[in-house]
Design an enzyme around this catalytic site. Structure first.
Site, PDB file in Angstrom:
ATOM      1  N   ASP A  14     -59.481 -77.986 -32.121  1.00 60.24           N
ATOM      2  CA  ASP A  14     -59.905 -78.858 -33.215  1.00 60.24           C
ATOM      3  C   ASP A  14     -60.275 -80.214 -32.645  1.00 60.24           C
ATOM      4  OD1 ASP A  14     -57.329 -80.170 -33.080  1.00 60.24           O
ATOM      5  OD2 ASP A  14     -56.566 -78.410 -34.137  1.00 60.24           O
ATOM      6  N   LYS A  17     -63.461 -77.172 -38.138  1.00 60.96           N
ATOM      7  CA  LYS A  17     -64.503 -77.235 -39.154  1.00 60.96           C
ATOM      8  C   LYS A  17     -65.166 -75.865 -39.276  1.00 60.96           C
ATOM      9  CE  LYS A  17     -68.944 -79.198 -37.710  1.00 60.96           C
ATOM     10  NZ  LYS A  17     -69.399 -78.588 -36.628  1.00 60.96           N
ATOM     11  N   MET A  71     -51.025 -89.953 -39.129  1.00 60.19           N
ATOM     12  CA  MET A  71     -51.686 -89.506 -40.374  1.00 60.19           C
ATOM     13  C   MET A  71     -51.385 -90.451 -41.531  1.00 60.19           C
ATOM     14  SD  MET A  71     -50.937 -85.397 -40.124  1.00 60.19           S
ATOM     15  CE  MET A  71     -49.237 -85.548 -39.597  1.00 60.19           C
TER      16      MET A  71
HETATM   17  N1  SAH Z   1     -49.824 -83.326 -32.343  1.00 59.59           N
HETATM   18  C1  SAH Z   1     -50.480 -84.612 -32.389  1.00 59.59           C
HETATM   19  C2  SAH Z   1     -50.439 -85.237 -33.746  1.00 59.59           C
HETATM   20  C3  SAH Z   1     -51.173 -84.444 -34.799  1.00 59.59           C
HETATM   21  S1  SAH Z   1     -51.202 -85.252 -36.343  1.00 59.59           S
HETATM   22  C4  SAH Z   1     -49.865 -85.528 -31.329  1.00 59.59           C
HETATM   23  O1  SAH Z   1     -48.787 -85.230 -30.786  1.00 59.59           O
HETATM   24  O2  SAH Z   1     -50.484 -86.551 -31.027  1.00 59.59           O
HETATM   25  C5  SAH Z   1     -52.736 -86.095 -36.289  1.00 59.59           C
HETATM   26  C6  SAH Z   1     -52.530 -87.581 -36.180  1.00 59.59           C
HETATM   27  O3  SAH Z   1     -52.277 -87.954 -34.846  1.00 59.59           O
HETATM   28  C7  SAH Z   1     -53.717 -88.407 -36.589  1.00 59.59           C
HETATM   29  O4  SAH Z   1     -53.823 -88.550 -37.992  1.00 59.59           O
HETATM   30  C8  SAH Z   1     -53.391 -89.720 -35.933  1.00 59.59           C
HETATM   31  O5  SAH Z   1     -52.398 -90.403 -36.646  1.00 59.59           O
HETATM   32  C9  SAH Z   1     -52.770 -89.256 -34.632  1.00 59.59           C
HETATM   33  N2  SAH Z   1     -53.738 -89.217 -33.516  1.00 59.59           N
HETATM   34  C10 SAH Z   1     -54.008 -88.170 -32.732  1.00 59.59           C
HETATM   35  N3  SAH Z   1     -54.877 -88.513 -31.765  1.00 59.59           N
HETATM   36  C11 SAH Z   1     -55.155 -89.819 -31.950  1.00 59.59           C
HETATM   37  C12 SAH Z   1     -55.987 -90.763 -31.266  1.00 59.59           C
HETATM   38  N4  SAH Z   1     -56.684 -90.424 -30.193  1.00 59.59           N
HETATM   39  N5  SAH Z   1     -56.024 -92.031 -31.721  1.00 59.59           N
HETATM   40  C13 SAH Z   1     -55.314 -92.399 -32.796  1.00 59.59           C
HETATM   41  N6  SAH Z   1     -54.523 -91.547 -33.486  1.00 59.59           N
HETATM   42  C14 SAH Z   1     -54.434 -90.280 -33.059  1.00 59.59           C
END
Ligand code: SAH
Length: 360
Positions: free
Chosen positions: A130, A151, A270
């Site tokens: 994704d 998507k 999120m």
């Molecule tokens: N498993 C992921 C989190 C998934 S939830 C982890 O450990 O990072 C998805 C959320 O992660 C997004 O809504 C945002 O809050 C955050 N996120 C993931 N990648 C990001 C990035 N490059 N920059 C900012 N926020 C990010």
């Protein structure tokens, strides 16, 4: 040692069983090599013509380094080319069919993929990814079939049940033919708000072997990209990572406000859509309006942006912030300067002194 050489138009001899060599074949073709692939020593001996002086001999299953292993049978062929001075490399065998690896891809930059993630991608037949994962790099990292489950043709996310079903279907071959070696590439770490455990459970329920390659979570690495350490001696001794996806209850606001008031860091993933609700809840719960707050958008990606504000002004200052973003609440935000990924943390010492001095 790793060397990069161009094989465009070069003759390459590849030695190895068809199934084990299935990805190496694709890699060399993609590199533009003119490939002569022999699946067994007998096939090599029986060949009418073999390349006299190829640019490279690649053998699947690593007998080059570990002589005496299973494919010692290739020794006469390797010795033949060695005497001619042809360089030899070992190629890892393709990943096992019917297996699934949940891979954490980190926050989106190639440099934050782990060595294990790169290896799992190289060995994959199918990658379901994704858009939070470093998907732009995939063509470079794997010969696998790439499936964007972030998507659908109608631009909707594939529902989680459908992702679970697809993972299992690709691994098992859907009832007909051999299954694939499947990588499910996820942003950050698969087990941090990633629904990785649900995908693992779906595999287990279907009798499919599944393993997890941990990734660098955005909850730590995205604040760091803005120069914010989630903990720091004398500043914060704990950090709490929450999902801001659903609005929090009053009890949850109270609990978080308590943690932050005691100097803990609150990291929200999120959380953009619900940020006004969260901020209002924390203020109602008594957390000071001057509590520092940062929003870091697109951390470790092009267009990274940090907005520094405080709990009292967040609606005005962070109203234009967009996903993906990590919200950081707490004193560590005062340390934000530079970027841990490239720029030096020049001002960290100065910021620390400000923090200790209680400056706002
Ligand atoms: N498993 C992921 C989190 C998934 S939830 C982890 O450990 O990072 C998805 C959320 O992660 C997004 O809504 C945002 O809050 C955050 N996120 C993931 N990648 C990001 C990035 N490059 N920059 C900012 N926020 C990010």
């Amino acid at each position: 040692m790793q060397l990069s050489i161009s094989l465009e138009g070069m003759p390459v001899v590849l030695l190895g069983d068809a199934d084990a060599a299935r990805q190496a074949v694709l890699r060399y073709r993609r590199a533009g090599a003119v490939l002569a692939h022999f699946e067994s020593p007998a096939a090599f001996m029986a060949a009418v013509a073999v390349p006299a002086r190829p640019a490279l001999v690649a053998v699947v299953g690593s007998p080059v380094k570990e002589r005496g292993t299973h494919d010692d049978a290739w020794s006469p062929v390797l010795d033949h080319y060695r005497k001619l001075g042809v360089p030899q490399v070992d190629e890892p065998p393709a990943g096992r069919r019917g297996h699934v690896t949940l891979v954490g891809g980190g926050p989106g930059s190639r440099g934050l993929l782990t060595v294990s993630a790169v290896k799992a991608l190289r060995d994959a037949d199918v990658v379901l990814f994704d858009r939070l994962a470093p998907w732009r790099e995939l063509e470079d990292l794997t010969t696998a079939q790439l499936i964007d489950v972030g998507k659908l043709p109608g631009h909707h996310r594939v529902p989680q049940d459908e992702i679970n079903r697809l993972i299992v279907e690709y691994a098992t071959g859907g009832g007909d033919g051999a299954g694939s070696n499947v990588v499910r590439l996820k942003g950050g770490d698969p087990f941090v708000f990633g629904r990785g455990a649900e995908e693992a459970a779906a595999c287990v329920a279907a009798g499919v072997t599944v393993r997890v390659v941990s990734g660098i979570s955005s909850s730590i690495a995205v604040p760091a990209a803005a120069g914010i350490p989630v903990t720091h001696r004398d500043v914060s001794h704990s950090f709490t990572v929450i999902s801001g996806h659903a609005p929090l209850t009053e009890a949850e606001h109270l609990h978080l406000a308590g943690l932050a008031a005691e100097g803990g860091t609150v990291v929200v993933l999120m959380g953009i859509a619900n940020l006004p609700h969260l901020a209002a809840g924390l203020r109602r719960s008594g957390l000071g309006r001057d509590t520092p707050l940062a929003v870091v958008e697109r951390g470790h990606q092009a267009g990274q942006r940090t907005t520094i504000t405080d709990l009292g002004k967040v609606e005005a200052d962070a109203g234009a912030c967009e996903n993906p973003a990590v919200i950081v609440i707490g004193r560590v935000v005062r340390l934000a300067r530079g970027s841990a990924d490239g720029e030096e943390l020049r001002d960290l010492a100065e910021s620390l002194m400000m923090g200790a001095g209680g400056a706002t």
